[in-house]
Design an enzyme around this catalytic site. Sequence first.
Site, PDB file in Angstrom:
ATOM      1  N   SER A  28       0.804  -1.218   0.000  1.00 19.54           N
ATOM      2  CA  SER A  28       0.000   0.000   0.000  1.00 19.54           C
ATOM      3  C   SER A  28       0.837   1.268   0.000  1.00 19.54           C
ATOM      4  O   SER A  28       0.395   2.314  -0.486  1.00 19.54           O
ATOM      5  CB  SER A  28      -0.941   0.006   1.212  1.00 19.54           C
ATOM      6  OG  SER A  28      -0.207  -0.138   2.422  1.00 19.54           O
ATOM      7  N   GLY A  65      -1.844  -4.247   0.893  1.00 15.99           N
ATOM      8  CA  GLY A  65      -1.977  -5.433   1.721  1.00 15.99           C
ATOM      9  C   GLY A  65      -1.055  -6.573   1.351  1.00 15.99           C
ATOM     10  O   GLY A  65      -1.079  -7.627   2.005  1.00 15.99           O
ATOM     11  N   ASP A 175      -4.889   6.532  10.086  1.00 15.99           N
ATOM     12  CA  ASP A 175      -4.547   5.225  10.643  1.00 15.99           C
ATOM     13  C   ASP A 175      -3.158   5.197  11.257  1.00 15.99           C
ATOM     14  O   ASP A 175      -2.777   4.220  11.921  1.00 15.99           O
ATOM     15  CB  ASP A 175      -4.681   4.125   9.583  1.00 15.99           C
ATOM     16  CG  ASP A 175      -3.794   4.365   8.356  1.00 15.99           C
ATOM     17  OD1 ASP A 175      -2.907   5.247   8.397  1.00 15.99           O
ATOM     18  OD2 ASP A 175      -3.994   3.656   7.351  1.00 15.99           O
ATOM     19  N   HIS A 178      -0.192   4.891   7.032  1.00 11.25           N
ATOM     20  CA  HIS A 178       0.003   5.286   5.642  1.00 11.25           C
ATOM     21  C   HIS A 178       0.247   6.796   5.517  1.00 11.25           C
ATOM     22  O   HIS A 178      -0.549   7.575   6.043  1.00 11.25           O
ATOM     23  CB  HIS A 178      -1.219   4.896   4.812  1.00 11.25           C
ATOM     24  CG  HIS A 178      -1.468   3.433   4.769  1.00 11.25           C
ATOM     25  ND1 HIS A 178      -2.351   2.812   5.625  1.00 11.25           N
ATOM     26  CD2 HIS A 178      -0.935   2.460   3.985  1.00 11.25           C
ATOM     27  CE1 HIS A 178      -2.361   1.520   5.369  1.00 11.25           C
ATOM     28  NE2 HIS A 178      -1.511   1.279   4.376  1.00 11.25           N
TER      29      HIS A 178
END
Length: 217
Positions: A28, A65, A175, A178
Amino acid sequence: MKKLFLLLMFVISNVPAAEPVILVLGDSLSAAYGIERSRGWVALLQDRLQQAGYPHRVVNASISGDTTAGGLSRLPQALEQFQPDILIIELGGNDGLRGLGNDQTRDHLDQMITLARAAHSRPLLLGMMLPPNFGKAFTEKFLQIYRDLAEQRRVPLVPFFLEGVADRPDWMQGDGIHPNAAGQPLMLEHVWAQLQPLLDEEMAGGMGSAHSPTILK
């Protein structure tokens, strides 16, 4: 006959050579998760190459992922399809987050390096660190995977791909894992510092696999 030969040689000499390819195999962090793809570091890399006068085309084979196992399974087909001159490997973070085991991660990365070189592609390794809540001992062992591989396999290395980004909340998404668009240019700078010498060697006709790795401090 001589005129036909000269005409044929003219046509051959004026057929444009295939663009050299840089293949990015990542997760990602390279797939521009949560942001516009055009603002991700891989897209910015294509812009930088054009601005600097390099003829390379960037192929982004990153999947959010993905693990080293997934990357390894996809790599042979990608190498055959795109025939990259340079392979940027940005994988391993999801292995650590899922507790898949350092030995397994190292083995998969090692196999990717072997496959790349067998396909005449020069590998560049992007290292990752795990969040501090995993504990200092565990995170240090995980980071050492990349340093050991770079030294033993003589591969250029960016030790921590998110250096200077991960510790800036304003450059991270909600989060905390990222980076947002603001952090992408610095991620590119880390990669460029190790990629540009490979590009220059290639343009000069050098052999990238024989050079000693430069490690970004």
